[in-house]
Motif scaffolding. Sequence first.
Motif, short mmCIF file in Angstrom:
data_model
loop_
_atom_site.label_atom_id
_atom_site.label_comp_id
_atom_site.label_asym_id
_atom_site.label_seq_id
_atom_site.Cartn_x
_atom_site.Cartn_y
_atom_site.Cartn_z
N VAL A 289 0.85 -1.20 0.00
CA VAL A 289 0.00 0.00 0.00
C VAL A 289 0.88 1.25 0.00
CG1 VAL A 289 -1.71 1.32 1.31
CG2 VAL A 289 -1.93 -1.17 1.12
N LEU A 290 1.94 1.22 0.79
CA LEU A 290 2.85 2.35 0.85
C LEU A 290 3.52 2.60 -0.49
CD1 LEU A 290 3.75 4.23 3.17
CD2 LEU A 290 5.80 2.85 3.29
N LEU A 291 4.01 1.56 -1.14
CA LEU A 291 4.63 1.71 -2.46
C LEU A 291 3.62 2.21 -3.49
CD1 LEU A 291 6.98 -1.39 -2.60
CD2 LEU A 291 7.61 0.99 -2.26
N ALA A 292 2.40 1.69 -3.43
CA ALA A 292 1.36 2.16 -4.36
C ALA A 292 1.05 3.63 -4.12
CB ALA A 292 0.10 1.31 -4.21
N THR A 293 1.04 4.04 -2.86
CA THR A 293 0.80 5.45 -2.53
C THR A 293 1.91 6.33 -3.08
OG1 THR A 293 -0.40 4.80 -0.53
CG2 THR A 293 0.46 7.06 -0.61
N LEU A 294 3.16 5.90 -2.90
CA LEU A 294 4.30 6.64 -3.46
C LEU A 294 4.19 6.73 -4.98
CD1 LEU A 294 7.24 5.22 -1.33
CD2 LEU A 294 6.53 7.61 -1.43
N ALA A 295 3.85 5.62 -5.62
CA ALA A 295 3.74 5.60 -7.08
C ALA A 295 2.61 6.52 -7.55
CB ALA A 295 3.51 4.16 -7.56
N GLU A 296 1.48 6.48 -6.86
CA GLU A 296 0.35 7.34 -7.23
C GLU A 296 0.72 8.82 -7.08
OE1 GLU A 296 -3.11 8.45 -8.75
OE2 GLU A 296 -2.53 6.35 -8.58
N GLN A 297 1.43 9.16 -6.01
CA GLN A 297 1.87 10.55 -5.85
C GLN A 297 2.84 10.94 -6.96
OE1 GLN A 297 3.14 11.83 -2.00
NE2 GLN A 297 1.38 10.92 -0.98
N ALA A 298 3.67 10.00 -7.41
CA ALA A 298 4.60 10.29 -8.50
C ALA A 298 3.84 10.55 -9.80
CB ALA A 298 5.57 9.12 -8.68
N VAL A 299 2.79 9.77 -10.07
CA VAL A 299 1.99 10.00 -11.27
C VAL A 299 1.36 11.39 -11.20
CG1 VAL A 299 -0.10 9.28 -12.52
CG2 VAL A 299 1.57 7.57 -11.77
N ARG A 300 0.80 11.74 -10.06
CA ARG A 300 0.19 13.08 -9.90
C ARG A 300 1.24 14.17 -10.10
NH1 ARG A 300 -2.70 11.47 -4.69
NH2 ARG A 300 -4.39 10.22 -5.50
N PHE A 301 2.42 13.97 -9.53
CA PHE A 301 3.48 14.97 -9.68
C PHE A 301 3.89 15.11 -11.14
CE2 PHE A 301 8.03 15.82 -10.13
CZ PHE A 301 8.07 17.12 -9.62
N THR B 137 2.37 14.51 -13.81
CA THR B 137 1.33 15.02 -14.70
C THR B 137 0.78 16.36 -14.24
OG1 THR B 137 -0.40 13.80 -13.50
CG2 THR B 137 0.62 12.70 -15.41
N GLY B 138 1.29 16.87 -13.14
CA GLY B 138 0.80 18.13 -12.59
C GLY B 138 1.66 19.32 -12.99
N PRO B 139 1.28 20.50 -12.52
CA PRO B 139 1.98 21.72 -12.91
C PRO B 139 3.42 21.82 -12.41
CG PRO B 139 0.30 22.19 -11.26
CD PRO B 139 0.14 20.75 -11.64
N GLU B 140 3.73 21.20 -11.27
CA GLU B 140 5.10 21.28 -10.74
C GLU B 140 6.10 20.53 -11.61
OE1 GLU B 140 5.44 21.97 -6.05
OE2 GLU B 140 4.69 19.99 -6.60
N ALA B 141 5.65 19.57 -12.37
CA ALA B 141 6.57 18.77 -13.20
C ALA B 141 7.33 19.65 -14.19
CB ALA B 141 5.82 17.67 -13.93
N ALA B 142 6.72 20.71 -14.66
CA ALA B 142 7.39 21.62 -15.59
C ALA B 142 8.56 22.34 -14.93
CB ALA B 142 6.40 22.63 -16.16
N GLN B 143 8.56 22.39 -13.61
CA GLN B 143 9.63 23.06 -12.88
C GLN B 143 10.68 22.10 -12.32
OE1 GLN B 143 9.95 26.35 -12.97
NE2 GLN B 143 8.15 26.25 -14.29
N LEU B 144 10.55 20.81 -12.63
CA LEU B 144 11.53 19.82 -12.17
C LEU B 144 12.87 20.09 -12.85
CD1 LEU B 144 12.07 17.22 -10.52
CD2 LEU B 144 11.41 15.93 -12.57
N ARG B 145 13.93 20.09 -12.08
CA ARG B 145 15.27 20.34 -12.61
C ARG B 145 16.26 19.34 -12.03
NH1 ARG B 145 12.36 23.33 -15.02
NH2 ARG B 145 12.64 25.53 -15.44
N ALA B 146 17.30 19.07 -12.81
CA ALA B 146 18.46 18.32 -12.33
C ALA B 146 19.45 19.35 -11.81
CB ALA B 146 19.07 17.52 -13.47
#
Length: 194
Positions: free
Chosen positions: A125-137, A139-148
């Motif tokens: 359940v914990l891993l699924a929750t992490l994965a679901e949050q990653a999908v939301r991230f 596909t969400g507006p913050e992803a455009a601001q992700l930087r290395a």
Amino acid sequence: MDIAERGEPLPVELMNTIRADRTGLHDSLATQEEALGWLSAALPPAPDRVDLDRLRLLRDALRRLAAERTGDPREAAESAVPTRGAALRVLNEACADAPTWSSLRWAPGEAPVREIRSDAPPDRVLLATLAEQAVRFLTGPEAAQLRACLAPGCVLYFVRHHPRREWCSASCGNRARVARHYRRNRGTGRLLGT
């Protein structure tokens, strides 16, 4: 490093469990104890045990997707998951691994509380929750601001909340400025004051 110290979205914090310093690369999920410590800070309460291989595979898949999203050129930051397709499979399988549903608990004299239920083991359940949050991230507006972070030796990712932010931390910014100064002044004799 404590989850709250960096302040990045949880999927980015998971990506950043691989870090580097002068002695090399380090994995904050190297042992069961370290992984449980990270999970209890990230998504309390942590289960008693976690499938380390699955957790690290999810982290590596997220790092591959972040590298794709950011055009990350850093060899040291390269993910163990070789392709975007493989990373998507890992992420999607983790999301589907533990179906959950909400239930309402409302004891007399208390406020209503939402509980998440699942037939899957707590670590899934914990891993699924992490994965679901990653999908939301992703596909969400913050992803455009992700930087290395392109500071010398850094392998971290960050979300650029301020237009002038170029590095994951002030120390990486200092390292980058020192390296740039050194490159500009190397061989000119100006470094030694001559």
